[in-house]
Motif scaffolding. Structure first.
Motif, short mmCIF file in Angstrom:
data_model
loop_
_atom_site.label_atom_id
_atom_site.label_comp_id
_atom_site.label_asym_id
_atom_site.label_seq_id
_atom_site.Cartn_x
_atom_site.Cartn_y
_atom_site.Cartn_z
N GLN A 132 31.26 41.29 36.87
CA GLN A 132 32.00 40.24 37.59
C GLN A 132 33.35 39.93 36.95
N ALA A 133 33.40 39.90 35.62
CA ALA A 133 34.65 39.55 34.94
C ALA A 133 35.78 40.52 35.28
N TRP A 134 35.43 41.78 35.55
CA TRP A 134 36.44 42.77 35.89
C TRP A 134 37.17 42.43 37.18
N PRO A 189 40.25 36.93 39.26
CA PRO A 189 41.72 36.92 39.34
C PRO A 189 42.42 37.01 37.99
N GLN A 190 41.89 36.33 36.97
CA GLN A 190 42.59 36.35 35.68
C GLN A 190 42.64 37.75 35.07
N ASN A 191 41.60 38.56 35.28
CA ASN A 191 41.62 39.92 34.78
C ASN A 191 42.49 40.80 35.66
N LEU A 192 42.44 40.58 36.97
CA LEU A 192 43.22 41.40 37.89
C LEU A 192 44.72 41.22 37.69
N ARG A 193 45.12 40.02 37.27
CA ARG A 193 46.56 39.81 37.03
C ARG A 193 47.11 40.78 36.00
N GLY A 221 34.40 42.42 45.02
CA GLY A 221 35.76 42.96 44.87
C GLY A 221 36.79 42.33 45.79
N GLN A 222 36.50 41.15 46.35
CA GLN A 222 37.43 40.58 47.34
C GLN A 222 38.82 40.33 46.76
N HIS A 223 38.91 39.84 45.54
CA HIS A 223 40.23 39.54 44.96
C HIS A 223 41.03 40.82 44.69
N LEU A 224 40.33 41.87 44.26
CA LEU A 224 41.01 43.16 44.05
C LEU A 224 41.52 43.70 45.38
#
Length: 429
Positions: free
Chosen positions: A118-120, A123-127, A380-383
């Protein structure tokens, strides 16, 4: 099955399990009829166990938020024929599941396995990945522009951009991406004569027997078994290594669970994003006013992304199973009853969306259900939204106009479908 007085007419019910109806648009006519006349009824189609059909936004939400009452794991969470169900149970020692992914799990297992990765996808990781994703997006735009003003947007851009993003995150070598793409198309397009393996696409094979290709699963397993062994020997900072070396309750993931995890990330991690991206281009080509609107105000790109996801709704259906007797929409649902959630219908619900059959790049609010809801909300919605936003930020300033350059086509599938051909003609800004 209960509620015999709420049987869906046979001609409508058959559309719900007919892959061709999802390709040619007839499914939306069936959904419209159901929303008006039988919004929570029973479909009884030959060769398939009877199932309830939820077509309104409200009931889909109600069922999705009650994960202990409406289960993913009790039966197949994807509509399947009686023949395919029997075959899977024979192969899997009585289990209805050929795979054991997050969509096949209920609590307490679901959250344990979801937490692994989940952490992957937060949003904070995706940034921290955005610059890397933008480089990939620019390369995709360059490929489009190099076509000279005419291309198939699906095969030239939409398929490859999200594929490269998720494979680089997983640590899959770029040379293996064509294989991953082919396998994904074969697993989601098993009922499509253009996408499925030739042996499965024979016209004299019944549709319900073409909806699941076991050999594709075998090929996925063979690939990811070797991949996992390598990631255990030589781990690196990628999602594939994380899965290969993870434990649940102090024990390594089983072979089935690890392979299933790889497959769901590798397939859902790009195919649905490809479909929504192509769906957006298709809609913009057909609606020059909306193209002009977003091109003149790039701050509308996030809204364009959400509208294209609603418009396309790549995941068309999921199934749930009632854990006990209950009531939905005033109807009595019995324990073990099977329920189809029709997301594409909920995303055209006239009670929720103004002019739902119009594509509006500035639609607000946009409470679409394309990512699901509740505990099974898409990981994976944010990605997906970031990938699409970045691509449009890079592409729209380069385009002056776009229009269709032939007949587009959708894939034939009841579970996951989207554009498979999108010929366009474009001018550069």
């Amino acid at each position: 099955m209960s509620a015999t007085d709420h049987r869906i007419p046979q001609d409508v019910a058959e559309q719900l399990v007919n892959p061709v109806a999802y390709a040619d648009g007839r499914i939306h006519e069936a959904y419209k009829w159901l929303r008006r006349n039988e919004p929570f009824g029973v479909a009884d189609v030959e060769g398939v166990d009877p199932f309830w059909v939820a077509v309104r936004h409200a009931e889909i939400l109600e069922i999705s938020r009650q994960n202990s009452l409406f289960l993913n794991g009790a039966r197949n969470p994807v509509i399947t024929s009686q023949a395919a169900d029997r075959k899977v149970r024979e192969m899997m020692g009585g289990s209805p599941h050929l795979l054991r992914t997050l969509i096949h799990m209920d609590e307490p297992d679901h959250m344990k396995y979801r937490a692994l990765t989940q952490a992957w996808f937060m949003p904070q990781n995706l940034r921290s990945m955005e610059d890397r994703i933008r480089v990939i997006a620019r390369a995709a735009v360059d490929r489009l522009l190099a076509t000279g003003g005419r291309c198939d947007f699906v095969s030239d851009v939409a398929l490859h951009y999200p594929l490269h993003v998720i494979m680089s995150i997983m640590g899959v070598p770029e040379a293996d991406e064509p294989r991953m793409l082919k396998l994904t198309q074969e697993i989601f397009g098993a009922a499509d004569p253009e996408l499925s393996r030739a042996a499965q696409a024979e016209k004299d094979v019944p549709i319900e027997e073409r909806q699941l290709d076991f050999s594709v699963i075998t090929d996925f397993f063979d690939y990811y078994r070797r991949f996992s062994e390598e990631k255990r020997k030589n781990p690196s900072d990628d999602l594939g290594s994380l899965i290969a070396n993870s434990t649940i309750d102090g024990q390594p993931l089983s072979d089935l669970e690890a392979m299933s995890y790889y497959i769901i990330v590798a397939t859902a991690g790009h195919d649905t994003t490809s479909s929504s991206t192509a769906g957006a281009m298709w809609a913009l080509a057909q609606n020059p006013g909306e193209f002009a609107k977003v091109k003149s105000d790039l701050s509308l790109i996030p809204s364009l992304v959400d509208e294209s996801i609603r418009w396309t709704t790549p995941v068309k259906t999921f199934m749930r199973t009632a854990a006990e007797d209950t009531e939905v929409a005033g109807r009595t649902v019995k324990k073990d009853d099977w329920i189809m959630l029709c997301y594409a219908s909920g995303n055209r619900d006239e009670a929720v969306f103004e002019d739902p059959f119009l594509f509006r790049v500035d639609r607000k609010p946009n409470r679409h259900l394309a990512f699901g809801y509740g505990a099974h909300l898409c990981l994976g919605q944010h990605l997906a939204k970031m990938e699409m936003r970045v691509l449009w930020e890079e592409l729209l300033p380069r385009l002056k106009s776009v229009e269709l350059d032939g007949e587009p086509a959708m894939s034939e599938a009841v579970f996951v479908n989207g554009p498979k051909r999108l010929p366009i003609r474009f001018e550069l800004a």
